[in-house]
Design a protein around this motif. Sequence first.
Motif, mmCIF file in Angstrom:
data_model
loop_
_atom_site.group_PDB
_atom_site.id
_atom_site.type_symbol
_atom_site.label_atom_id
_atom_site.label_comp_id
_atom_site.label_asym_id
_atom_site.label_seq_id
_atom_site.Cartn_x
_atom_site.Cartn_y
_atom_site.Cartn_z
ATOM 1 N N THR A 42 0.772 -1.129 -0.016
ATOM 2 C CA THR A 42 0.129 -0.017 0.228
ATOM 3 C C THR A 42 0.852 1.197 -0.028
ATOM 4 O O THR A 42 0.552 2.387 0.139
ATOM 5 C CB THR A 42 -0.898 -0.009 1.324
ATOM 6 O OG1 THR A 42 -0.051 0.106 2.396
ATOM 7 C CG2 THR A 42 -1.838 -1.130 1.420
ATOM 8 N N CYS A 43 2.161 1.075 -0.178
ATOM 9 C CA CYS A 43 3.085 2.310 0.010
ATOM 10 C C CYS A 43 2.809 3.114 -1.120
ATOM 11 O O CYS A 43 2.695 3.049 -2.172
ATOM 12 C CB CYS A 43 4.488 2.013 -0.016
ATOM 13 S SG CYS A 43 5.810 3.106 -0.101
ATOM 14 N N VAL A 44 2.541 4.455 -0.704
ATOM 15 C CA VAL A 44 2.051 5.404 -1.411
ATOM 16 C C VAL A 44 3.116 5.964 -2.479
ATOM 17 O O VAL A 44 2.784 6.964 -3.476
ATOM 18 C CB VAL A 44 1.637 6.878 -0.974
ATOM 19 C CG1 VAL A 44 0.328 6.343 -0.286
ATOM 20 C CG2 VAL A 44 2.455 7.075 0.354
ATOM 21 N N VAL A 45 4.347 5.684 -2.065
ATOM 22 C CA VAL A 45 5.787 6.181 -2.762
ATOM 23 C C VAL A 45 6.339 5.069 -3.544
ATOM 24 O O VAL A 45 7.362 5.058 -4.210
ATOM 25 C CB VAL A 45 6.717 6.928 -2.176
ATOM 26 C CG1 VAL A 45 6.081 8.218 -1.583
ATOM 27 C CG2 VAL A 45 7.300 6.005 -0.941
ATOM 28 N N ARG A 46 5.549 4.115 -3.542
ATOM 29 C CA ARG A 46 6.011 2.746 -4.188
ATOM 30 C C ARG A 46 6.706 2.780 -5.616
ATOM 31 O O ARG A 46 8.010 2.385 -5.782
ATOM 32 C CB ARG A 46 4.910 1.861 -3.985
ATOM 33 C CG ARG A 46 5.137 0.295 -5.070
ATOM 34 C CD ARG A 46 5.960 -0.587 -3.720
ATOM 35 N NE ARG A 46 5.964 -1.787 -4.803
ATOM 36 C CZ ARG A 46 7.029 -2.113 -5.524
ATOM 37 N NH1 ARG A 46 8.052 -1.313 -5.679
ATOM 38 N NH2 ARG A 46 7.055 -3.387 -5.982
#
Lengths: 232, 443
Positions: free
Chosen positions: A7-11
């Motif tokens: 779910t990492c937003v900066v993935r």
Amino acid sequence: MSIACDTCVVRNRAICSVLDTDELVALNRIGRTRTISAGQTLMWEGEDSALVANVLDGVLKLSTGTEDGREQIVGIVYPADFIGRPFGARAQQTVTALTEARVCVFARGDFDAFAREHPALEHKLLQRTLTELDRARHWMLLLGRKSAMEKMASFLLEMSERLVQNGCTPDAGPLDRFTLPFGRQQIADILGLTIETVSRLLTKLKNDGVIDLPSRREVAILQRDILHHRAG
Amino acid sequence: MGMWPYFPELLAVPVPRYTSYPTAAEFQDGFGDADGVAALAKVQSPASLYIHIPYCEKICWYCGCNTGAAGRTSRLNAYLTALDAELELVAARLGAGGAPRDLSRISFGGGSPNAITPLAFVRLLDRIVTAFGSILPHISVELDPRGFTSHWAGMLGSIGVAQVSFGVQTLADHVQQRIGRVQPRATIEQGVEMLRAAAIPSINFDLMYGLPGQTTGDLIETLDAASQMRPERIALFGYAHVPDMFARQRRIDASDLPDAALRFEMAAMGSAFLLAAGYIEVGFDHFALPHDPLAKAAQSGQLRRNFQGFTDDSADVLIGVGASAISVFPDILLQNEKNAGRYRMRVTGGQLASTRGVRRDADDAIRAKIIEDILCLRPTDLSRLDGWQAAVDGLTAFVERAVARLDGAMLSPTRDSAPYARSMAVLFDRHRRASARQFSQAV
């Protein structure tokens, strides 16, 4: 696969974007995700090695203490940045949140060892370190500017470039409108100016039609070329 | 272009290279942290920084530098940690702890700076930015062509490095074997290509004459091949065989070394060849293409001499960081602890690493200026020095042979001065006459 990476937003923009799912699981075993509130210094309890970190969310400052007790701010980091300049118990630098922030923290030795085994990450690590060096030089140039207006204009330009939101288009260009992640007193501290000067300079830029200040925290850049000119 | 005339009688006495005055041979024990603190506190104008990386992938037999084999990564890492510590100490004490100020130049030497990884190198630069508040205006790096990679070249280009130096020494295979440094010509050519692709504006080659088994033919072939690669700078050093000082040189067969007359011929041919190839004479043993900043400095009288040879760096203070590194301040020269282990102990314990040094008084400063002028091949006014007339006797032999001119107190070079410059400079060295210490031949 850990939920954090899913779910990492900066993935898609972080240094670990070059890793596949299995590698991310392995990387997760040596790192920890931490949430820190504004004003808090980033530490890792029980760990005395130098640390590095991925910024997931928020804005943080890197600073060093000088011998006479003053604080020297040596950089500002934004979401998706990698803080490869070592901080923590055994390093000279500290990382402090300017807004509420979330970060993935690693012991530097562990991260380096992991990178040595994953050439794509190692390559990315070198690229990120070069980017950090470049930003550090720009930062010193900004702080070394002679006039307060040059510092203020440079800082607004830097923020418009660095606060670009994550998403599917990483190269969307600088923002013409953004929310300041910190107040006027913090800007004053960062730039080594008084809060009165910061307020006066913002008002002057607004009155000259270079920027607009729709609310206390919002900035709109109306004439970027003139702002560049004032940055010296 | 004529060749230099040979006057062996002017070259009979071994002389220092005068990378400083007083030379490192005058350094004494008994200096320490307090001397470094006092010297750094007085610095007011931007200083230059020299970072010593005393490690190499392989140790060459001819080398007189303070170096060790790179070996295990942990040893390099421990050294890099110590460098970080010393950089912090120095930056905090520079200008008495005032606001960090920018540096004039940053040079990396060794050893071989490329014995460390590109990542470690970038991190080291980042430490310097942070500690000194420097934007890194001018960076130069010494490189070992062996083990030089495209990663290194790309990184140097990204950083915007202004100047690099390749240790080439000789391109003759049989001479490379004799000095324990085998690096095929293709290695050098590929390295230069990588540096050009990375847009590095100035490349230097270090070359040597007087090497074991080296003939004049070998030297000319090397110069021919080297000048075709068009490095902006070439330094042509005479090999100094002093196995009593450098144990590793004992591996070199001394019976194979060119004698004094042959050494002179090599130096003279080398100079004539490079001038004909379009290079300009820079000091007594460097050459540069006319557009290079070093050539411009030589022609405008701005050339300086320091521990890195000849330079266009105008800073009056050079701060050496790392084991054995030497710092130059107007009134004192200081050298760091040479032993890497003891060096680490010192700086990680919060102490500056200086252990040896020599103070310079006003008389020394004048002598240093005159010696620098002579080595930089420019006119120098001797009347600044009290009792300068005492040197005139010694100069007569040079003037009579037209390798110098003396008009009143103005000593000027002629086109044949270069090989005799060090021998003239020694006449102004008040430490030298009494010393029996071993130095290299002047040519």
